[in-house]
Design a protein around this motif. Structure first.
Motif, PDB file in Angstrom:
ATOM      1  N   GLU A  77      18.758 101.819  52.225  1.00  0.00           N
ATOM      2  CA  GLU A  77      17.963 102.618  53.155  1.00  0.00           C
ATOM      3  C   GLU A  77      16.937 101.749  53.882  1.00  0.00           C
ATOM      4  O   GLU A  77      16.581 100.655  53.435  1.00  0.00           O
ATOM      5  N   ASN A  78      16.441 102.276  55.025  1.00  0.00           N
ATOM      6  CA  ASN A  78      15.381 101.595  55.763  1.00  0.00           C
ATOM      7  C   ASN A  78      14.478 102.636  56.398  1.00  0.00           C
ATOM      8  O   ASN A  78      14.834 103.817  56.499  1.00  0.00           O
ATOM      9  N   ILE A  79      13.308 102.184  56.856  1.00  0.00           N
ATOM     10  CA  ILE A  79      12.355 103.081  57.508  1.00  0.00           C
ATOM     11  C   ILE A  79      11.612 102.283  58.581  1.00  0.00           C
ATOM     12  O   ILE A  79      11.408 101.074  58.447  1.00  0.00           O
ATOM     13  N   THR A  80      11.214 103.011  59.647  1.00  0.00           N
ATOM     14  CA  THR A  80      10.487 102.386  60.742  1.00  0.00           C
ATOM     15  C   THR A  80       9.191 103.144  60.978  1.00  0.00           C
ATOM     16  O   THR A  80       9.154 104.375  60.922  1.00  0.00           O
ATOM     17  N   GLY A  81       8.135 102.415  61.238  1.00  0.00           N
ATOM     18  CA  GLY A  81       6.835 103.010  61.532  1.00  0.00           C
ATOM     19  C   GLY A  81       5.861 101.907  61.919  1.00  0.00           C
ATOM     20  O   GLY A  81       6.211 100.721  61.917  1.00  0.00           O
ATOM     21  N   THR A  82       4.633 102.287  62.251  1.00  0.00           N
ATOM     22  CA  THR A  82       3.655 101.300  62.689  1.00  0.00           C
ATOM     23  C   THR A  82       2.652 100.984  61.582  1.00  0.00           C
ATOM     24  O   THR A  82       2.363 101.813  60.721  1.00  0.00           O
ATOM     25  N   VAL A  83       2.146  99.764  61.668  1.00  0.00           N
ATOM     26  CA  VAL A  83       0.986  99.341  60.880  1.00  0.00           C
ATOM     27  C   VAL A  83      -0.042  98.884  61.898  1.00  0.00           C
ATOM     28  O   VAL A  83       0.278  98.159  62.852  1.00  0.00           O
ATOM     29  N   THR A  84      -1.298  99.314  61.711  1.00  0.00           N
ATOM     30  CA  THR A  84      -2.333  99.084  62.712  1.00  0.00           C
ATOM     31  C   THR A  84      -3.503  98.318  62.116  1.00  0.00           C
ATOM     32  O   THR A  84      -3.979  98.629  61.022  1.00  0.00           O
ATOM     33  N   GLY A  85      -3.949  97.293  62.856  1.00  0.00           N
ATOM     34  CA  GLY A  85      -5.135  96.542  62.461  1.00  0.00           C
ATOM     35  C   GLY A  85      -6.272  96.821  63.424  1.00  0.00           C
ATOM     36  O   GLY A  85      -6.057  97.163  64.593  1.00  0.00           O
ATOM     37  N   LYS A  86      -7.492  96.661  62.925  1.00  0.00           N
ATOM     38  CA  LYS A  86      -8.658  96.934  63.757  1.00  0.00           C
ATOM     39  C   LYS A  86      -8.936  95.745  64.670  1.00  0.00           C
ATOM     40  O   LYS A  86      -8.834  94.592  64.262  1.00  0.00           O
ATOM     41  N   GLY A  87      -9.275  96.051  65.934  1.00  0.00           N
ATOM     42  CA  GLY A  87      -9.594  95.008  66.896  1.00  0.00           C
ATOM     43  C   GLY A  87      -8.419  94.718  67.820  1.00  0.00           C
ATOM     44  O   GLY A  87      -7.310  95.201  67.626  1.00  0.00           O
ATOM     45  N   THR A  88      -8.704  93.892  68.816  1.00  0.00           N
ATOM     46  CA  THR A  88      -7.670  93.468  69.759  1.00  0.00           C
ATOM     47  C   THR A  88      -7.283  92.038  69.426  1.00  0.00           C
ATOM     48  O   THR A  88      -8.136  91.150  69.416  1.00  0.00           O
ATOM     49  N   PHE A  89      -6.020  91.808  69.153  1.00  0.00           N
ATOM     50  CA  PHE A  89      -5.535  90.475  68.796  1.00  0.00           C
ATOM     51  C   PHE A  89      -4.040  90.393  69.099  1.00  0.00           C
ATOM     52  O   PHE A  89      -3.396  91.409  69.392  1.00  0.00           O
ATOM     53  N   THR A  90      -3.508  89.192  69.029  1.00  0.00           N
ATOM     54  CA  THR A  90      -2.072  88.997  69.242  1.00  0.00           C
ATOM     55  C   THR A  90      -1.403  88.798  67.889  1.00  0.00           C
ATOM     56  O   THR A  90      -1.630  87.778  67.232  1.00  0.00           O
ATOM     57  N   PRO A  91      -0.600  89.763  67.431  1.00  0.00           N
ATOM     58  CA  PRO A  91       0.031  89.626  66.115  1.00  0.00           C
ATOM     59  C   PRO A  91       1.136  88.569  66.127  1.00  0.00           C
ATOM     60  O   PRO A  91       1.908  88.473  67.080  1.00  0.00           O
ATOM     61  N   LYS A  92       1.175  87.774  65.054  1.00  0.00           N
ATOM     62  CA  LYS A  92       2.194  86.726  64.935  1.00  0.00           C
ATOM     63  C   LYS A  92       3.279  87.121  63.937  1.00  0.00           C
ATOM     64  O   LYS A  92       4.459  86.978  64.203  1.00  0.00           O
ATOM     65  N   TYR A  93       2.874  87.605  62.780  1.00  0.00           N
ATOM     66  CA  TYR A  93       3.855  88.074  61.801  1.00  0.00           C
ATOM     67  C   TYR A  93       3.224  89.111  60.877  1.00  0.00           C
ATOM     68  O   TYR A  93       2.005  89.228  60.784  1.00  0.00           O
ATOM     69  N   VAL A  94       4.084  89.874  60.224  1.00  0.00           N
ATOM     70  CA  VAL A  94       3.677  90.906  59.269  1.00  0.00           C
ATOM     71  C   VAL A  94       4.189  90.487  57.894  1.00  0.00           C
ATOM     72  O   VAL A  94       5.302  89.979  57.766  1.00  0.00           O
ATOM     73  N   THR A  95       3.365  90.687  56.876  1.00  0.00           N
ATOM     74  CA  THR A  95       3.768  90.358  55.508  1.00  0.00           C
ATOM     75  C   THR A  95       3.767  91.629  54.668  1.00  0.00           C
ATOM     76  O   THR A  95       2.779  92.378  54.662  1.00  0.00           O
TER      77      THR A  95
END
Length: 202
Positions: A169-187
């Motif tokens: 199985e898999n799932i899709t959704g968002t993870v949100t960080g505070k502030g304005t930045f350019t995301p490079k990778y998610v862990t």
């Protein structure tokens, strides 16, 4: 009776030639050659011993040289550690956990305050043979400057759900960080402990 002069030994016999004396020029020449030879030997010895102390003879500060060397080693070690972390967190295609991510627009929920936020859409798949727990708090976002951002719960309308994924199985959704930045990778780290699984943000 005629008078005969007494005969001296060696008279009338050829005399051996007198030994030749070395000319003054030859003596001076040999002496100069010897002095030059001594200087050449001293020069060779000095260069051999001088090569081992080249760093201190050059006028460089040994402490500064050592600090620079340690700094270079430290930076090299950090680069090696970063590569090791990337290799450890990068999922293989047949890995138990596969994480993919892309940047999306932030969709403000009623729980969000007036601050700036950055959202990343994540798809996580269970490629193993055991159930997999998913929770927004199990994700961190690393930006292009190396800063880490934890999930701000309930701020984005499309936040990833807290679920248990069965194998396949898999799932899709968002993870949100505070502030304005350019995301490079998610862990993703299951249960907040253990080895992280990385997904580069496209």
């Amino acid at each position: 009776m005629s008078y005969q002069q007494p005969q001296h030994p060696g008279w009338g016999q050829p005399q051996p030639p007198a030994p030749k004396k070395a000319g003054a020029g030859k003596i001076v020449g040999l002496s100069c050659l010897g002095v030059v030879g001594v200087f050449v030997i001293i020069g060779v010895i000095a260069s051999l011993f001088g090569g081992t102390n080249e760093g201190s003879a050059s006028g460089s500060n040994p402490a500064v040289t050592q600090d620079a060397a340690e700094s270079g080693e430290s930076e090299g070690a950090k680069a090696d550690d970063a590569k090791a972390d990337e290799a450890k967190e990068e999922p293989a295609k047949d890995a138990p956990v596969i994480v993919t991510a892309k940047k999306v627009g932030f969709k403000k929920s009623i729980l969000a305050d007036g601050s700036d936020y950055t959202s990343v859409q994540i798809t996580i798949a269970n490629g193993g043979d055991k159930d997999l727990d998913v929770n927004p708090l199990y994700f961190t976002i690393t930006d292009t400057d190396g800063g880490k951002h934890t999930a701000e719960l309930g701020t984005d309308e499309d936040q990833i759900d807290t679920v248990e994924l069965a194998p396949g199985e898999n799932i899709t959704g968002t993870v949100t960080g505070k502030g304005t930045f350019t995301p490079k990778y998610v862990t993703y780290t299951e249960g907040l402990f253990g080895d992280g699984v990385r997904g580069n943000v496209s």
